[in-house]
Structure formats: structure tokens, C-alpha cells
Design an enzyme around this catalytic site. Sequence first.
Site, short mmCIF file in Angstrom:
data_model
loop_
_atom_site.label_atom_id
_atom_site.label_comp_id
_atom_site.label_asym_id
_atom_site.label_seq_id
_atom_site.Cartn_x
_atom_site.Cartn_y
_atom_site.Cartn_z
N ARG A 60 0.86 -1.19 0.00
CA ARG A 60 0.00 0.00 0.00
C ARG A 60 0.90 1.24 0.00
O ARG A 60 1.96 1.25 0.63
CB ARG A 60 -0.91 0.03 1.23
CG ARG A 60 -1.89 1.22 1.18
CD ARG A 60 -2.73 1.37 2.44
NE ARG A 60 -3.51 2.58 2.38
CZ ARG A 60 -4.11 3.16 3.41
NH1 ARG A 60 -4.01 2.62 4.62
NH2 ARG A 60 -4.80 4.27 3.26
N HIS A 61 0.46 2.26 -0.69
CA HIS A 61 1.23 3.51 -0.77
C HIS A 61 1.47 4.12 0.62
O HIS A 61 0.76 3.83 1.59
CB HIS A 61 0.50 4.53 -1.65
CG HIS A 61 -0.84 4.95 -1.09
ND1 HIS A 61 -0.98 5.88 -0.08
CD2 HIS A 61 -2.09 4.53 -1.38
CE1 HIS A 61 -2.26 6.04 0.20
NE2 HIS A 61 -2.96 5.22 -0.57
N ARG A 71 0.38 8.93 -5.37
CA ARG A 71 0.79 8.40 -4.06
C ARG A 71 1.30 6.96 -4.17
O ARG A 71 2.20 6.56 -3.44
CB ARG A 71 -0.36 8.51 -3.06
CG ARG A 71 -1.68 7.85 -3.45
CD ARG A 71 -2.78 8.29 -2.49
NE ARG A 71 -4.07 7.65 -2.70
CZ ARG A 71 -5.00 8.10 -3.55
NH1 ARG A 71 -4.76 9.17 -4.29
NH2 ARG A 71 -6.17 7.48 -3.64
N GLU A 89 -7.63 2.99 -6.20
CA GLU A 89 -8.59 2.88 -5.11
C GLU A 89 -10.01 2.94 -5.70
O GLU A 89 -10.19 3.26 -6.88
CB GLU A 89 -8.36 4.03 -4.12
CG GLU A 89 -9.21 4.00 -2.86
CD GLU A 89 -9.02 2.73 -2.06
OE1 GLU A 89 -9.65 1.71 -2.44
OE2 GLU A 89 -8.27 2.74 -1.08
N HIS A 97 -3.63 0.48 -3.31
CA HIS A 97 -4.35 1.23 -2.27
C HIS A 97 -5.04 0.27 -1.32
O HIS A 97 -5.34 -0.87 -1.68
CB HIS A 97 -5.37 2.16 -2.93
CG HIS A 97 -4.78 3.05 -3.98
ND1 HIS A 97 -4.42 4.35 -3.74
CD2 HIS A 97 -4.45 2.81 -5.28
CE1 HIS A 97 -3.91 4.89 -4.85
NE2 HIS A 97 -3.92 3.96 -5.79
#
Length: 222
Positions: free
Chosen positions: A10-11, A60, A85, A153
Site C-alpha cells: 500500500r502507498h 501516491r 482505489e 491502495h
Amino acid sequence: MSKARIFIVRHGETDANKNGVIQGHLDTSLNAVGRSQAELVAFALQQIPFDYAYSSDLSRAASTAEAILKHHSGLQVTKQTELREANMGKLQGLNLAQRAQLLAKPNEKVDLGIESDKSMSQRAEGWWKQSIVQLLDSLPARDEPYRILVVSHGGFIGTLVKKLLRSGQAKCGQGVLIYRIFNASITEIEAGGGSKALIVRYGDIGHLDGQKLVEQNVDEDK
């Protein structure tokens, strides 16, 4: 089918994460903490000889992927919109109080344009079949598994893993709990070889040196 180890990250943190602002498809950037988290996850993965790298095209995630790939010269990231996302529609850019205010309008139907859970589940499964299963079907077998980096995400990662488990395409390894996906966490899946995929770890944050993390992912609160 060839075998692979898939590392799904995940970022790192954004100001929107920190302030409880719904992001969805908004193209937000990492904040100072997020950049630090990206460096920590990059260090944790620096010894993995990645063969392929995929990332959401949102900044991101792409910036987190780029931080990781600084330790892997010659490997380019492929940006994919499918890894985004959930689209949060008219809620994007709002905090939870503003969201509640929007939804509290009496006698007024508000079309929020939010991507449904079903749609996102189909998108996640479709990405898995095309970018992982079909890829492994096309690659020559070798003794060592292929290593694949994926940066996405929290909502997407959770949706993907739960879909694979519910559909019987994957199972959890011993002691693996499906709980929460924090910023810069690592989820690892073993796939291919004609066997059911195995969730080796889920949302691992051991590499983040115990730093304080944002607890809630407001993009998952539909």
C-alpha cells in the site's frame, strides 16, 4: 503455469490520510511521513530480485513504487488504472463530517457516483486474472519463482485478497489474519504452479519501526 511471489504494497501516507479526507481517484501526493515510509518499505524489499513491477497510476502509489525501484536498477514500473482505489464519486475531497452533512439532506436523493463493492471486486479479480494468472501462464518455467511488485491502495488490496479467498482461488497461510491494510504495509502472495494461491502475509508493518500509523482508511467507509 510458472510460480511467482507477489509483493503487494500500500502507498505511503498522504495528508488526506492523516486528516481523514476521502481520496478515491483524487491524485494526492505523499507527505513527509509517507516519503519516509516509502523509503522504509524500499529498504525492506531491496534484496528481492523483482522481475516485474506494477503500480496504480495515482501519484501516491507511483511515488511509493519509484522509491522501491531505486534499489532495482533497470526495472521500470507499469502504471495501471485498474489498481486504483475505489472511485468515491462526489465524496472525494470531503472529510467524514462533510460526508455526513451531504448524506443528511432530508427528502433528497443524492447520486454520489460511488463505485460499488461488486464493481470493485470484479475489477480486482479481473486485474488478477489478466496481470498475474495470464502472465504466469505465458512465462517459461524456472526453478526460482518470479517476483512481482505491486503498489496499490488499501481498499483495492483488501478487496482483491477477500475476493480470492471467497472464490476459492486462494487460502491463508498458517497464522495469517485478514485485518487491516496500513500505509506502506506489505502483503505477500505465492501463486502459480497449478496450486491455489497462498496468502503468506497480510498488511505486514514490521519494517516501519513501530511508527504511529493512520488507523482508519476513510475510503473504505462507504
